[in-house]
Structures are given as structure tokens and as C-alpha cells.
Design a protein around this motif. Structure first.
Motif, PDB file in Angstrom:
ATOM      1  N   GLY A 341       3.890  49.055  20.462  1.00  0.00           N
ATOM      2  CA  GLY A 341       3.941  48.666  19.681  1.00  0.00           C
ATOM      3  C   GLY A 341       3.845  47.315  19.141  1.00  0.00           C
ATOM      4  N   GLU A 342       3.675  46.878  18.184  1.00  0.00           N
ATOM      5  CA  GLU A 342       3.995  45.350  17.704  1.00  0.00           C
ATOM      6  C   GLU A 342       4.583  44.386  16.244  1.00  0.00           C
ATOM      7  N   VAL A 343       5.453  43.579  17.414  1.00  0.00           N
ATOM      8  CA  VAL A 343       6.267  42.197  16.076  1.00  0.00           C
ATOM      9  C   VAL A 343       6.029  41.967  15.628  1.00  0.00           C
ATOM     10  N   PHE A 344       6.224  41.127  14.575  1.00  0.00           N
ATOM     11  CA  PHE A 344       5.397  40.173  13.971  1.00  0.00           C
ATOM     12  C   PHE A 344       6.670  39.170  12.589  1.00  0.00           C
ATOM     13  N   ASP A 345       7.087  37.891  13.182  1.00  0.00           N
ATOM     14  CA  ASP A 345       7.681  37.084  12.270  1.00  0.00           C
ATOM     15  C   ASP A 345       6.756  36.969  10.608  1.00  0.00           C
ATOM     16  N   VAL A 346       7.300  37.346   9.848  1.00  0.00           N
ATOM     17  CA  VAL A 346       7.055  37.724   8.237  1.00  0.00           C
ATOM     18  C   VAL A 346       6.512  36.083   7.638  1.00  0.00           C
ATOM     19  N   LEU A 347       5.587  35.486   8.149  1.00  0.00           N
ATOM     20  CA  LEU A 347       6.235  33.862   7.941  1.00  0.00           C
ATOM     21  C   LEU A 347       5.648  32.872   6.513  1.00  0.00           C
ATOM     22  N   PRO A 348       6.783  33.063   5.944  1.00  0.00           N
ATOM     23  CA  PRO A 348       6.166  32.325   4.015  1.00  0.00           C
ATOM     24  C   PRO A 348       5.359  30.880   4.648  1.00  0.00           C
ATOM     25  N   LEU A 349       4.004  31.192   3.646  1.00  0.00           N
ATOM     26  CA  LEU A 349       3.294  29.583   4.042  1.00  0.00           C
ATOM     27  C   LEU A 349       4.193  28.547   3.139  1.00  0.00           C
ATOM     28  N   GLY A 350       3.716  27.553   3.837  1.00  0.00           N
ATOM     29  CA  GLY A 350       4.581  26.319   2.949  1.00  0.00           C
ATOM     30  C   GLY A 350       4.205  25.825   2.575  1.00  0.00           C
ATOM     31  N   GLY A 351       2.524  25.919   1.676  1.00  0.00           N
ATOM     32  CA  GLY A 351       1.672  25.050   0.814  1.00  0.00           C
ATOM     33  C   GLY A 351       1.545  24.287   1.517  1.00  0.00           C
ATOM     34  N   ARG A 352       0.073  23.973   0.212  1.00  0.00           N
ATOM     35  CA  ARG A 352      -0.882  22.661   1.209  1.00  0.00           C
ATOM     36  C   ARG A 352      -1.217  21.576  -0.026  1.00  0.00           C
ATOM     37  N   THR A 353      -1.896  20.696   0.082  1.00  0.00           N
ATOM     38  CA  THR A 353      -1.750  19.577  -0.565  1.00  0.00           C
ATOM     39  C   THR A 353      -3.279  20.130  -1.844  1.00  0.00           C
ATOM     40  N   LEU A 354      -3.387  19.879  -2.429  1.00  0.00           N
ATOM     41  CA  LEU A 354      -4.362  20.526  -3.239  1.00  0.00           C
ATOM     42  C   LEU A 354      -6.064  19.544  -2.520  1.00  0.00           C
ATOM     43  N   THR A 355      -6.378  19.762  -2.683  1.00  0.00           N
ATOM     44  CA  THR A 355      -7.435  20.373  -2.401  1.00  0.00           C
ATOM     45  C   THR A 355      -8.584  18.350  -2.653  1.00  0.00           C
ATOM     46  N   ARG A 356      -8.724  18.755  -3.541  1.00  0.00           N
ATOM     47  CA  ARG A 356      -8.857  17.214  -4.310  1.00  0.00           C
ATOM     48  C   ARG A 356      -8.781  16.051  -3.282  1.00  0.00           C
ATOM     49  N   ASP A 357      -6.926  16.254  -3.421  1.00  0.00           N
ATOM     50  CA  ASP A 357      -6.300  15.134  -2.553  1.00  0.00           C
ATOM     51  C   ASP A 357      -6.063  14.343  -1.290  1.00  0.00           C
ATOM     52  N   VAL A 358      -6.426  15.862  -0.588  1.00  0.00           N
ATOM     53  CA  VAL A 358      -7.042  15.645   1.040  1.00  0.00           C
ATOM     54  C   VAL A 358      -8.220  14.906   0.955  1.00  0.00           C
ATOM     55  N   ILE A 359      -9.557  15.134   0.244  1.00  0.00           N
ATOM     56  CA  ILE A 359     -10.968  14.774   0.572  1.00  0.00           C
ATOM     57  C   ILE A 359     -10.594  13.156  -0.211  1.00  0.00           C
ATOM     58  N   ALA A 360      -9.776  12.682  -1.102  1.00  0.00           N
ATOM     59  CA  ALA A 360      -9.751  10.936  -1.166  1.00  0.00           C
ATOM     60  C   ALA A 360      -9.132  11.088   0.136  1.00  0.00           C
TER      61      ALA A 360
END
Length: 510
Positions: A341-360
Motif C-alpha cells: 500500500g501507498e498513502v500520500f498527502d495530497v498537497l495543494p501547490l502554493g503558486g509560483r511567481t510569474l516567469t517574466r518576473d522571475v527572469i527579470a
């Protein structure tokens, strides 16, 4: 609740070759590559720019635990950046063994956070394992949404000494694995993965093609399973054949109760878990039973067949202790059994900064000679680990709205890529030692304040600043600016501009 049953009859043809899993095996703190169990572990220096490699002097069970990378607690986030294939699913595993590296004043390992991209994955608390002389590992399944994935170590309010990491693995998974999960919205954080009735060492590669860890779980009613004619090469989630060599259960028509996972889960009405239960048997007779989880029907009249069957729920609510009950059906000639058997916590993703801003921001970082030490990983997420000097917008589209590095003893220049962060309303960079020209910021249509005072900027003031209708304050005093103050800025209604302490030739022409 989302519940699915799959009878597997080679739905996903798959060859169980001995090819090692693809990805990166990183031996944190090591100075050179090394071969362990015919697999190459890389030193971590190419993936991170902070922290200190340290040797562990206490005895260890595995070679990768001889070294670790330690991080100064005063900097709240340190990140590994791993090149990945966009759109691929990755098994990510972190391993920790403290070894007392923080000295006699800190005999127990620190407690801290681990962060995957912009999502707070889990708190790392290895105290109990370390007291027993064991290492700890955490495993999750995540989608690569870009060409780089970051794994960050973060100091939280409970972190009383420098955090650390011993090993880091990024392994590409077959696309069919766990594919009932929407990985654009969720990750899977492993709670438990066990081979029932098995009492040997953990099952890993080469038995498991993806080097997942199947830990032993034996009970008094553990027996060798009758699986001589079981063929699971195309089984859902591609478990290793070895997990079907043992099971918990018996041929007697009696109910089987399994307290699993052994750890009590957090009490919450909003927590959901991915559960997969694996069965295979070719004993003469029928093995048909009902499955319930904490008294709630999970599946009715499951018929275990030689080709194998898995019952999985993509999102099932669990809380506190968990009991799985297998009850023989009236039509069954044999009692129930279960292999794994396997059990995982289903983890809602927290979001990501817009790629344009990350590159800048990455370009801005490269133009600074001494950027803030926590400028790694996602700039905005998780919120409590946003970069020094960065304020971000709320909502699903996460943008950088303020850049405030006043009095941070910065040198270098201001990259023109700052103008790509088009959601900026405030730039505060005063009282540093920045030099070079002021870039064209005319694309920042909602910029309200620009503080560049008390630096070493040179050249002329860009006349394009006059094209920003929202601009209210421009402070440029005490720099090395030359030329004339652009006429478009002088006397502009609603604009407060200060330019004293520069080398201007003359006032602007009327």
C-alpha cells in the motif's frame, strides 16, 4: 471523494529493464562524484551557491551520509536549483542525518522547513529517527512546470541551530504513475509505502524501476504469497514484482484489520490523501472481500486475481489513526489478504511567481555584486519565504509589485531587465553604492515612486521617465548624474522630483 478500481491486464506495456532511473542523485557536501551501488552520485556545488560542506564523524549506514551541507540560520532560505524537463513528473527525495554537526550545545537536530518551488512541502523533524541512530527521508511527486525546479531549506520559528541536508534526488517518473492526480494543482507527499508481510531490507532499485522505497511491514499473520503465476509488468503505478511475494492475511474466512499507516494523521477536515492498495494472488479458490477505511466503505466485493488489482482513491479524507478492514464476502472461499500500500498527502501547490518576473529578478541579481543571500528559489512563494526587499501581489497571478533594497550596502548596477517587471509600483534602492546608468523604465506604466538617491549612478536622467503618467516621486539626489534634467520632468503636475547633489550642466531650457 474520488474512488477508482483498476483490473490490470497489461494496460501499460512496460519493460522491467535494469536501466537506472533517470535524473540527478546529489550527495550534499561531497567534493567529488562517487559510485554507490552502480549509480553515480554528484557533488552538490553545481546546484547551490550557499551553505558549508561538512563531514559527519559519527558512524553512518550509507556512504551518502558521510557528508552534508549546513546553512546559516540567519538567512531564512537556501535553495538548490535543479535542471529538469518541463512537463515531466519527478520523484523528489530528501535525506537527512544530523551527525551532531552543530556542536555539543545542540545535541538534537534542528527543525526546519523544506520547500519545493513555491510550495511549503513539509516541516523536517528528524529528532526521533536521529535518536534511534537512523537517517530520515522525505519523498514526493511533483510536476516540473519550468526548466528549473528548486528545493529550498528554510529556517522557521522552531529552528534553533543551522539547518542541513545530506542527500537530494530528482528522478523522472513514467507519465502513467499516479496520473489520476492533477499535478498542475497538487503534489503528492509520501506518508507511507509498505510491502505487507515483508520483513527484509527496504525494496528499492533495481527491484523498483524508479527507486521508490517500499519499507517492510510484518505482522503475525504475514505469509509468503502464492504468486507463482502473477504477472505485473504493466500494473497500475508500476510497483515492483517483489512486493507481491508476501502478503498479510490468511486462507481462513476471517476479517483482517490493519492499523496502517502506523502514524496518526493530523486532525483536519480539509486534508485529503491518495491511497493505493495492491493485491495479487493465484491460490486455488476465490478471494473476494469488502474494504473499508475507518468504517467507511472503500470498495465492495473486490476479487483478487492472478494478474493483480489495485484499488486507489485520488482524494480520500483521513484524520487521526487509520484502520483498514478487509471483510470476506459470502461468495469467497478464502480469507482476505493484501500485498502492499501507498498513502500520500495530497498537497495543494502554493503558486509560483510569474516567469517574466522571475527572469527579470534573476538578471537584477546578476547585475548586483552582493545581492541578498536569500535571493534563491521562488521570489514570492511561500509568502513567509519571499525574497528580501520583495513585495508581491495576491491572487492567482503572482507579480512583484515593490522592490525595496534601501540601505542594503549594494554595489554593481541596475539591470535594464528591471523594466520587465511591469507590475512594479515602487522601486526603493536609495543609500547604496549602485553605479552605471539609470535604465529606461518607461514600460513600468503603473510605477509611482522611484528612489535612487545616495548612490553613484552616472549619465543622464532618462527622459522616458516623463512617459510614466502614474509617477509621483523621483528621488535622484546625491549621485553622479550629468547633462540636463529633462524638461518633461520639470514642473510636471503631481510629480515630486529631487535632483540636488549631481553634476548637471545647467537647468533645462524653458
Amino acid at each position: 471523494m474520488s474512488l477508482s478500481l483498476l483490473f490490470i491486464l497489461f494496460f501499460f506495456p512496460f519493460s522491467l529493464s535494469q536501466t537506472p532511473p533517470r535524473g540527478f542523485l546529489i550527495n550534499c557536501g561531497a567534493h567529488s562524484a562517487a559510485q554507490f551501488q552502480n549509480r553515480t552520485w554528484l557533488p552538490d556545488s553545481a546546484f547551490i551557491s550557499s551553505g558549508t560542506p561538512l563531514n559527519v564523524t559519527t558512524p553512518v549506514l550509507f556512504p551518502t551520509l558521510h557528508t552534508l551541507r549546513s546553512f546559516p540560520r540567519r538567512v531564512n532560505k537556501h535553495c538548490y536549483n535543479i535542471p529538469v524537463y518541463r512537463g515531466a513528473q519527478y520523484l523528489v527525495r530528501t535525506t537527512y542525518f544530523y551527525g551532531g554537526v552543530n556542536g555539543a550545545d545542540h545535541p538534537s537536530p534542528p527543525v526546519f522547513d523544506q520547500i519545493l518551488d513555491g510550495t511549503l512541502w513539509s516541516v523536517v523533524n528528524t529528532t526521533r529517527d536521529y535518536a534511534d541512530g537512523n537517517s530520515s527521508f522525505y519523498e514526493g511527486v511533483f510536476l516540473a512546470q519550468g526548466k528549473i525546479m528548486s528545493l529550498c531549506i528554510g529556517s522557521n520559528t522552531y529552528t534553533d541551530s543551522d539547518p542541513f541536508i545530506s542527500a537530494l534526488e530528482f528522478v523522472i517518473l513514467e507519465g502513467s504513475l499516479y496520473n489520476s492526480t492533477d499535478f498542475t494543482r497538487y503534489g503528492l507527499a509520501l506518508i507511507a509505502r509498505h510491502g505487507f508481510g515483508y520483513s527484509g531490507p527496504p525494496i528499492r532499485y533495481p527491484d523498483d524501476q524508479f527507486d521508490r522505497v517500499w519499507e517492510p511491514f510484518g505482522q503475525s499473520n504475514s505469509t509468503k504469497a502464492s504468486t507463482d503465476n502473477v504477472s505485473v509488468s504493466g500494473f497500475w503505478n508500476l510497483p515492483p514484482a517483489k512486493i507481491f511475494e508476501t502478503h498479510i492475511g490468511s486462507d481462513q474466512l476471517e476479517t483482517l484489520e490493519l492499523r496502517w499507516p502506523t502514524a496518526s494523521l493530523p486532525s483536519s477536515n480539509s486534508k485529503y490523501y491518495y491511497i493505493a492498495l495492491y493485491f495479487a494472488d493465484d491460490t486455488a479458490g476465490s478471494r473476494i472481500f469488502n474494504i473499508s477505511v475507518n468504517g467507511i466503505t472503500y470498495y465492495h466485493n473486490l476479487n483478487v486475481i492472478p494478474s493483480g488489482v489495485v484499488v486507489f482513491a485520488s482524494q480520500w479524507p483521513l484524520s487521526g489513526p487509520t484502520t483498514i478492514t478487509l471483510t470476506p464476502a459470502a461468495s469467497s472461499s478464502l480469507g482476505p489478504s493484501i500485498n502492499a500500500g501507498e498513502v500520500f498527502d495530497v498537497l495543494p501547490l502554493g503558486g509560483r511567481t510569474l516567469t517574466r518576473d522571475v527572469i527579470a529578478l534573476q538578471k537584477v541579481k546578476e547585475s548586483l555584486r552582493n545581492p541578498p543571500l536569500d535571493w534563491n528559489g521562488d521570489p514570492c512563494m511561500p509568502r513567509q519565504y519571499s525574497w528580501t526587499g520583495i513585495t508581491c501581489s495576491e491572487g492567482p497571478r503572482i507579480r512583484v509589485v515593490t522592490l525595496n533594497l534601501t540601505s542594503k550596502d549594494l554595489s554593481g548596477s541596475l539591470s535594464p531587465f528591471v523594466a520587465n517587471m511591469t507590475a512594479l509600483t515602487n522601486i526603493w534602492l536609495g543609500n547604496n553604492s549602485l553605479s552605471g546608468q539609470i535604465p529606461d523604465l518607461s514600460s513600468l506604466k503603473i510605477l509611482e515612486t522611484l528612489h535612487l538617491e545616495d548612490n553613484q549612478f552616472s549619465g543622464e536622467i532618462p527622459s522616458s521617465l516623463g512617459d510614466i503618467s502614474s509617477l509621483e516621486k523621483v528621488f535622484l539626489q546625491n549621485n553622479n548624474l550629468t547633462g540636463q534634467i529633462p524638461a518633461i520632468l520639470v514642473g510636471k503636475p503631481g510629480l515630486n522630483i529631487i535632483t540636488s547633489g549631481n553634476n548637471f550642466l545647467s537647468p533645462p531650457a524653458p
